[in-house]
Design an enzyme around this catalytic site. Structure first.
Site, PDB file in Angstrom:
ATOM      1  N   GLU A  64      27.014  42.543  33.104  1.00 18.50           N
ATOM      2  CA  GLU A  64      28.305  41.873  33.246  1.00 18.50           C
ATOM      3  C   GLU A  64      28.132  40.362  33.123  1.00 18.50           C
ATOM      4  O   GLU A  64      28.915  39.691  32.435  1.00 18.50           O
ATOM      5  CB  GLU A  64      28.941  42.219  34.594  1.00 18.50           C
ATOM      6  CG  GLU A  64      30.296  41.551  34.802  1.00 18.50           C
ATOM      7  CD  GLU A  64      30.805  41.689  36.221  1.00 18.50           C
ATOM      8  OE1 GLU A  64      32.028  41.875  36.380  1.00 18.50           O
ATOM      9  OE2 GLU A  64      30.002  41.583  37.176  1.00 18.50           O
ATOM     10  N   TRP A  86      35.147  47.196  34.442  1.00 16.63           N
ATOM     11  CA  TRP A  86      36.367  46.457  34.140  1.00 16.63           C
ATOM     12  C   TRP A  86      37.452  47.342  33.528  1.00 16.63           C
ATOM     13  O   TRP A  86      38.528  46.861  33.187  1.00 16.63           O
ATOM     14  CB  TRP A  86      36.056  45.297  33.181  1.00 16.63           C
ATOM     15  CG  TRP A  86      35.551  44.079  33.887  1.00 16.63           C
ATOM     16  CD1 TRP A  86      34.258  43.764  34.174  1.00 16.63           C
ATOM     17  CD2 TRP A  86      36.342  43.002  34.396  1.00 16.63           C
ATOM     18  NE1 TRP A  86      34.182  42.562  34.831  1.00 16.63           N
ATOM     19  CE2 TRP A  86      35.455  42.066  34.977  1.00 16.63           C
ATOM     20  CE3 TRP A  86      37.714  42.732  34.413  1.00 16.63           C
ATOM     21  CZ2 TRP A  86      35.898  40.889  35.578  1.00 16.63           C
ATOM     22  CZ3 TRP A  86      38.148  41.559  35.009  1.00 16.63           C
ATOM     23  CH2 TRP A  86      37.252  40.653  35.581  1.00 16.63           C
ATOM     24  N   TYR A 128      36.865  35.215  32.859  1.00 19.52           N
ATOM     25  CA  TYR A 128      35.680  34.391  33.114  1.00 19.52           C
ATOM     26  C   TYR A 128      35.036  33.756  31.890  1.00 19.52           C
ATOM     27  O   TYR A 128      34.930  32.529  31.787  1.00 19.52           O
ATOM     28  CB  TYR A 128      34.625  35.238  33.835  1.00 19.52           C
ATOM     29  CG  TYR A 128      35.006  35.688  35.207  1.00 19.52           C
ATOM     30  CD1 TYR A 128      34.766  34.898  36.323  1.00 19.52           C
ATOM     31  CD2 TYR A 128      35.599  36.938  35.405  1.00 19.52           C
ATOM     32  CE1 TYR A 128      35.109  35.319  37.602  1.00 19.52           C
ATOM     33  CE2 TYR A 128      35.943  37.366  36.682  1.00 19.52           C
ATOM     34  CZ  TYR A 128      35.700  36.551  37.769  1.00 19.52           C
ATOM     35  OH  TYR A 128      36.045  36.973  39.035  1.00 19.52           O
ATOM     36  N   CYS A 180      37.585  35.555  40.744  1.00 17.09           N
ATOM     37  CA  CYS A 180      37.255  35.632  42.172  1.00 17.09           C
ATOM     38  C   CYS A 180      36.092  34.687  42.470  1.00 17.09           C
ATOM     39  O   CYS A 180      36.201  33.809  43.315  1.00 17.09           O
ATOM     40  CB  CYS A 180      36.910  37.063  42.565  1.00 17.09           C
ATOM     41  SG  CYS A 180      38.299  38.204  42.401  1.00 17.09           S
ATOM     42  N   ARG A 201      36.634  32.835  45.959  1.00  8.71           N
ATOM     43  CA  ARG A 201      37.893  32.713  46.704  1.00  8.71           C
ATOM     44  C   ARG A 201      38.268  34.026  47.370  1.00  8.71           C
ATOM     45  O   ARG A 201      38.930  34.052  48.410  1.00  8.71           O
ATOM     46  CB  ARG A 201      39.034  32.276  45.780  1.00  8.71           C
ATOM     47  CG  ARG A 201      39.349  33.314  44.707  1.00  8.71           C
ATOM     48  CD  ARG A 201      40.644  33.096  43.965  1.00  8.71           C
ATOM     49  NE  ARG A 201      40.825  34.145  42.979  1.00  8.71           N
ATOM     50  CZ  ARG A 201      41.438  35.309  43.220  1.00  8.71           C
ATOM     51  NH1 ARG A 201      41.946  35.563  44.414  1.00  8.71           N
ATOM     52  NH2 ARG A 201      41.553  36.219  42.280  1.00  8.71           N
ATOM     53  N   ASP A 204      35.574  41.323  47.713  1.00  7.44           N
ATOM     54  CA  ASP A 204      35.577  42.719  48.131  1.00  7.44           C
ATOM     55  C   ASP A 204      34.185  42.995  48.697  1.00  7.44           C
ATOM     56  O   ASP A 204      33.221  43.160  47.957  1.00  7.44           O
ATOM     57  CB  ASP A 204      35.887  43.590  46.916  1.00  7.44           C
ATOM     58  CG  ASP A 204      35.746  45.089  47.165  1.00  7.44           C
ATOM     59  OD1 ASP A 204      35.238  45.486  48.229  1.00  7.44           O
ATOM     60  OD2 ASP A 204      36.134  45.865  46.272  1.00  7.44           O
TER      61      ASP A 204
END
Length: 299
Positions: A64, A86, A128, A180, A201, A204
């Protein structure tokens, strides 16, 4: 008192379980949440924070990160590498907009087989990689933040501006998921070690953070190698760190396990640029873990 580096993570899980604020969230699943957390991992001896209290598929996490570095924004590239983390977001959009109750396996097969279908339905928007490598300025110019931060580390190691981020406000509405892990900052210690801080920010804690730790450490290792520096500390900082309400039992199981020694990471070669790395370049040795823990992703 546990002194193992992974104990920081387990303590965070227990903190969320014990004192977390029960909240309604975007997904509708609900969370237990704490605000503000920090973990520190010393990578100087080659250690990589692949958690051992459950099985973490570290190759998927590094694949990733390599995908992010390509600037890619379509799941087809990931599926070609057998990475499915994803798929949930474009699959949900496809089902919602077409009304077709397609299975995930059939959807992924269509994305792989049909380039036009992938272009229409496999796209995640300017997520991203787009921001890291092709940030679009107001003047229409694109900015490669990764190349620039590597240049700064080499040319001005005392700089306090060695960072990149993904929170591009005008482009947030077009993203399947806003970033995130959104800010990465680098610091060159006088000993010649490269430290890196990542601010997240939203985290999980059960499913996301273990992957985020591995991806970030792999990035730090690549940047250190590209700039001729040794590895130092990886510092993770979280804003809203949470457990989904359907993850609580799994979190309790993991928090009750004793960690095993963390594995080591080595890079098999030094490509000419950061764009040259492949998954085969990463060797993780000595990884032993407790069994995998299964939990659903909240979309």
């Amino acid at each position: 008192m546990r002194t193992h580096p992974e104990a920081q993570y387990l303590d965070l899980i227990e903190r969320i379980l014990g004192t977390g604020d029960r909240r309604v969230d975007r997904t509708g699943v609900g969370t237990m949440s704490v605000f503000g957390a920090m973990l520190r991992f010393d990578l100087s001896d080659g250690t990589i924070p692949v958690l051992t209290t459950k099985k973490v598929y570290w190759k998927t996490a590094i694949k990733e990160m390599l995908w992010f570095l390509t600037g890619g924004t379509n799941i087809r590239q990931l599926l070609q590498e057998n990475v499915r983390i994803w798929t949930d977001w474009p699959l949900a959009r496809y089902r919602r907009e077409t009304g077709e109750a397609i299975s995930q396996a059939d959807f992924e097969a269509r994305v792989l087989a049909d380039e036009a279908f992938a272009a229409r339905w496999g796209e995640l928007g300017p997520v991203y990689g787009k921001q890291w490598r092709r940030w679009l300025g107001a003047d229409g110019r694109e900015h490669d933040q990764i190349t620039e931060v590597i240049r700064l580390i080499r040319d001005n190691p005392g700089s306090r501006r060695m960072l990149f981020h993904g929170w591009n406000v005008p482009e947030l509405p077009g993203m399947a998921l806003p970033p995130c892990h959104m800010v990465y900052q680098f610091h060159v210690h006088s000993s010649g070690r490269l430290n890196m801080l990542m601010f997240q920010r939203s985290g999980d804690a059960l499913l996301g953070l273990p992957f985020n730790f591995v991806g970030a450490a792999a990035l730090q290792a690549m940047v250190a190698q590209q700039t001729g520096l040794a590895l130092g500390e990886f510092i993770w900082m979280g804003g809203d760190v949470h457990l989904y309400l359907n993850h609580l039992d799994q979190a309790r199981t993991q928090a009750g396990r004793e960690p095993k020694p963390l594995p080591k990471l080595t890079l098999g070669r030094r490509p000419e640029t950061i764009d040259g790395y492949r998954i085969e370049d990463f060797e993780v040795t000595g990884y032993e873990s407790h069994p995998a823990i299964v939990a659903d992703v909240a979309v």
